[in-house]
Design an enzyme around this catalytic site. Sequence first.
Site, mmCIF file in Angstrom:
data_model
loop_
_atom_site.group_PDB
_atom_site.id
_atom_site.type_symbol
_atom_site.label_atom_id
_atom_site.label_comp_id
_atom_site.label_asym_id
_atom_site.label_seq_id
_atom_site.Cartn_x
_atom_site.Cartn_y
_atom_site.Cartn_z
ATOM 1 N N SER A 64 1.579 14.396 -23.299
ATOM 2 C CA SER A 64 1.395 14.078 -21.875
ATOM 3 C C SER A 64 1.014 15.308 -21.067
ATOM 4 O O SER A 64 1.345 16.447 -21.416
ATOM 5 C CB SER A 64 2.682 13.484 -21.285
ATOM 6 O OG SER A 64 2.907 12.200 -21.793
ATOM 7 N N GLN A 65 0.334 15.047 -19.972
ATOM 8 C CA GLN A 65 0.018 16.075 -18.978
ATOM 9 C C GLN A 65 1.338 16.717 -18.517
ATOM 10 O O GLN A 65 2.322 16.004 -18.284
ATOM 11 C CB GLN A 65 -0.662 15.354 -17.816
ATOM 12 C CG GLN A 65 -1.093 16.207 -16.672
ATOM 13 C CD GLN A 65 -1.678 15.342 -15.549
ATOM 14 O OE1 GLN A 65 -1.936 14.163 -15.718
ATOM 15 N NE2 GLN A 65 -1.873 15.959 -14.400
#
Length: 213
Positions: A64-65
């Site tokens: 994930s970011q």
Amino acid sequence: MKDTAKHQGLRNQLAKLLESKGITDKNVLNAIGKIPRHLFLNSSFEDYAYQDKAFPIGSGQTISQPYTVAFQSQLLEVKKGHKVLEIGTGSGYQTAVLVAMGAMVYSIERQNELFKTTSLLLPKLGIRTKHLSFGDGYKGLPNHAPFDSIIVTAGAPIIPKPLMAQLKIGGRLVIPVGDENQIMTLLIRKNETQFEKHEFGDFKFVPLLENKN
């Protein structure tokens, strides 16, 4: 792969960027500043590891970011010693952030290759979880419940009932809900039957997959 002073400098910059984007929990920012994200990525992405972007990690999954990791972690309100259930171990980066925040982490991964890789990587990096398992995240871990909080790192069309049942009274469940795009959703368990619901805008996650024996 090494963790150098240069990497530490890039992590500090990333933590400052996340703070400028509205992450205020010092515990979250400190954890982001500690965990070597480049070690959770394919080496070809190493130069980009401290950008605020998601990257593929194999098996159709992504890391994930950092903003998403920080945002979800902040919603959990982790205190030292909290029992946290993570649905979707993935690369182990979110897991590592939670451990750095002082959580006792129980984590489930549905993709066997990822599970094997991450099970080896986390101990190698000195990151100690309470329990890592390969299985169906929709079912949670009833044998280890109840949990202070539960984090789901994949998009779910609905909020799985077993996860709601495994939350302590006062516990927090953070889950992206929706099909194409997801709305980040926080449920706080008020009592045996009632949950308070809060929504925090659109995010994009890989889907939460079901029915793994």
